[in-house]
Design an enzyme around this catalytic site. Structure first.
Site, mmCIF file in Angstrom:
data_model
loop_
_atom_site.group_PDB
_atom_site.id
_atom_site.type_symbol
_atom_site.label_atom_id
_atom_site.label_comp_id
_atom_site.label_asym_id
_atom_site.label_seq_id
_atom_site.Cartn_x
_atom_site.Cartn_y
_atom_site.Cartn_z
ATOM 1 C CG HIS A 154 -16.537 2.043 4.909
ATOM 2 N ND1 HIS A 154 -15.640 2.547 6.047
ATOM 3 C CD2 HIS A 154 -17.534 3.177 5.433
ATOM 4 C CE1 HIS A 154 -16.214 3.555 6.528
ATOM 5 N NE2 HIS A 154 -17.468 3.741 6.674
ATOM 6 C CB CYS A 155 -21.029 -1.146 7.229
ATOM 7 S SG CYS A 155 -23.177 -1.119 7.703
ATOM 8 C CB CYS A 187 -13.475 0.047 8.463
ATOM 9 S SG CYS A 187 -13.362 -0.665 6.653
ATOM 10 C CB CYS A 195 -10.959 4.000 7.357
ATOM 11 S SG CYS A 195 -12.880 3.347 8.130
ATOM 12 C CB CYS A 235 -3.780 -0.877 5.430
ATOM 13 S SG CYS A 235 -3.710 -0.960 3.438
ATOM 14 C CG HIS A 270 -6.274 1.741 1.809
ATOM 15 N ND1 HIS A 270 -4.773 2.622 2.846
ATOM 16 C CD2 HIS A 270 -6.573 3.054 1.476
ATOM 17 C CE1 HIS A 270 -5.091 3.763 2.710
ATOM 18 N NE2 HIS A 270 -6.204 4.163 1.990
ATOM 19 C CB CYS A 271 -11.460 1.630 3.992
ATOM 20 S SG CYS A 271 -12.621 2.118 4.605
ATOM 21 C CB CYS A 310 -0.576 -0.332 1.019
ATOM 22 S SG CYS A 310 -1.981 1.461 1.390
#
Length: 323
Positions: free
Chosen positions: A143-144, A150, A133, A136, A129-130, A116
């Site tokens: 992601h909700c 996350c 957010c 990582c 990786h989000c 990343c």
């Protein structure tokens, strides 16, 4: 964590809807039930489900996603050496040297080290990786927006329990008011205000129940196969190629990875998942230790799709850059 304004409204909406349902239940039981014991039984069961629902929802929201440990981050010397190097093939060699010291077995689609460039780290297996957010997340599932968090290794069990208790909560409400809906429909009860509450409760409970049933059923299937939502859409790649069942150890062991070995904790939102989120047992390693497993699971009902592997590309190392 980056908060999108409309996402912040989702938890408020869920809690508000639950509060409305609770008030309607109290109103209905006080008006339609004459037996005190029956009223108490209704309310005790309702509040047990409500407490479990709120508890699991709270844990899903406020349990922070876990980032990879320090040993997965590049040291200052390695980072300087990597950034100063302009040749891609040398950069790949640097990443390969770092990855040899780590328990990392998954690769990019081209067979390279999963790196990343935003977090400057070698990704552990099942880590992603989000972008919301900006970090990582270990064993990231998705992601909700409904919990504005996350969902990953640290709170996936809580999320599953939240879905389960939400489903039971809605089912209980629909089941308890349905007989009164029938009575109003046939004219046995004539209270106009209570009729509105009955219709509202039944509609809301059934609507949420149907949507939650599909979502919970899908995640139960994922747990039985030991896959995350991301892995269901993008097959994980190992050193010997893609394998959608690479982490599938069998139903019982898959269940234990999420809920732990202590069955008394399975139904409570208390952390009990196996491991630390950095390493996960793989079927290939288990089969190497016990060859009988390979013969028993070779022809599973969903099987493993045979895919051609390009030995040249599998041997090469490439950098995975997040978009």
């Amino acid at each position: 964590m980056k908060n999108v304004p409309w996402m912040c409204c989702a938890p408020v909406f869920v809690i508000s809807s639950s509060e409305i349902l609770g008030r309607k239940i109290l109103r209905i039981t006080s008006v339609t039930l004459s037996n005190p014991a029956e009223k108490v039984a209704y309310l005790i069961i309702f509040h047990i489900l409500f407490v479990l629902f709120v508890w699991t929802y709270w844990k899903s929201i406020f349990t922070l996603p876990v980032q990879p440990g320090k040993k997965y981050h590049m040291s200052y010397a390695d980072k300087e050496r990597y950034e100063n190097e302009e040749r891609p093939e040398v950069q790949r060699q640097i990443l390969a040297e770092i990855a040899r010291k780590l328990p990392v077995y998954t690769r990019t689609g081209s067979g390279g080290i999963r790196f990343c460039d935003r977090c400057q780290l070698i990704k552990p297996d099942r880590c992603h990786h989000c972008s919301v957010c900006a970090m990582c997340v270990l064993k990231m599932d998705h992601h909700c927006p409904w919990v504005n968090n996350c969902i990953g290794f640290s709170n996936y069990k809580f999320f599953l329990l939240f879905l389960a208790y939400s489903l039971l909560y809605c089912l209980y409400i629909a089941a308890t008011v349905f007989k009164y809906f029938i009575k109003y429909w046939t004219g046995e009860l004539t209270n106009g205000r209570s009729k509105f509450h009955i219709l509202f409760l039944l509609f809301l409970a059934v609507m949420f129940f149907v949507s939650l049933m599909f979502l919970f059923g899908y995640h139960c299937w994922l747990v039985s196969r030991n896959r995350s939502t991301l892995e269901a859409f993008s097959t994980p790649v190992f050193q010997n190629g893609p394998d959608k069942n690479g982490f599938n150890l069998g139903f019982v062991k898959n269940l234990q990875q999420v809920f732990g070995e202590e069955k008394k904790l399975w139904l409570l939102p208390i952390a009990s998942s196996q491991g630390d989120g950095h390493f996960f047992p793989m079927r290939a390693l288990c089969e190497a230790q016990n060859p009988l497993l390979s013969n028993e699971e070779q022809w599973e009902d969903d099987g493993i799709d045979e895919e051609p592997h390009d030995s040249g590309e599998a041997a090469s190392l490439a950098i995975e850059r997040e978009t």
